[in-house]
Design a protein around this motif. Structure first.
Motif, PDB file in Angstrom:
ATOM      1  N   LEU A   1      59.293  23.540  94.073  1.00  0.00           N
ATOM      2  CA  LEU A   1      58.495  22.863  93.053  1.00  0.00           C
ATOM      3  C   LEU A   1      58.860  23.243  91.626  1.00  0.00           C
ATOM      4  CD1 LEU A   1      54.969  23.043  94.738  1.00  0.00           C
ATOM      5  CD2 LEU A   1      56.566  21.120  94.674  1.00  0.00           C
TER       6      LEU A   1
ATOM      7  N   MET B   1      56.750  23.486  98.521  1.00  0.00           N
ATOM      8  CA  MET B   1      55.808  22.578  99.168  1.00  0.00           C
ATOM      9  C   MET B   1      56.180  22.482 100.637  1.00  0.00           C
ATOM     10  SD  MET B   1      53.288  21.000  98.061  1.00  0.00           S
ATOM     11  CE  MET B   1      52.204  19.651  98.175  1.00  0.00           C
TER      12      MET B   1
ATOM     13  N   SER C   1      51.734  19.452 103.067  1.00  0.00           N
ATOM     14  CA  SER C   1      50.744  19.252 102.005  1.00  0.00           C
ATOM     15  C   SER C   1      50.253  20.578 101.432  1.00  0.00           C
ATOM     16  CB  SER C   1      49.552  18.464 102.559  1.00  0.00           C
ATOM     17  OG  SER C   1      48.936  19.196 103.598  1.00  0.00           O
TER      18      SER C   1
ATOM     19  N   VAL D   1      50.999  24.227  99.326  1.00  0.00           N
ATOM     20  CA  VAL D   1      51.868  24.967  98.410  1.00  0.00           C
ATOM     21  C   VAL D   1      52.033  26.383  98.951  1.00  0.00           C
ATOM     22  CG1 VAL D   1      52.131  25.893  96.075  1.00  0.00           C
ATOM     23  CG2 VAL D   1      51.166  23.606  96.416  1.00  0.00           C
TER      24      VAL D   1
END
Length: 103
Positions: A64, A81, A84, A86
């Motif tokens: 990311l 990621m 869904s 982090v």
């Protein structure tokens, strides 16, 4: 009234110009990092990112960006990621070793 408004505006401008303590700390961290990199004490960030991205399970995740650096611990926090979720991977800037992960 005009004097109060002028004084308030001048005070606000001084606060904005001075910056926040967090910004100052961030600048010091960056300076510390640059100095350590110049002395060869840390691995370049782009190399660390590429190394972590090449290792499973991170090779299947999307990086990311927006790395954060903790100058006291000499650790980068890299965000990935995974579906869904982090995932934050903590990497020792001196060795490239992964020292932690959330979650």
């Amino acid at each position: 009234m005009f004097r109060t408004l002028t004084t308030s505006l001048a005070s606000a401008l001084l606060l904005v110009a001075a910056g926040s303590p967090a910004e100052a700390r961030g600048d010091r961290d960056q300076d510390h990092l640059r100095e350590a990199a110049a002395q060869g004490k840390v691995i370049p960030l782009n190399r660390l990112i590429a190394d972590v991205k090449s290792r499973p399970p991170y090779s299947d995740m999307t990086y990311l960006g927006g790395p954060q650096f903790d100058a006291q611990r000499m650790v980068y926090a890299l965000k990935f990621m995974d579906g869904s979720q982090v995932v934050v991977v903590y990497v020792d800037a001196r060795t490239g070793r992964i020292v932690g992960r959330k979650p």
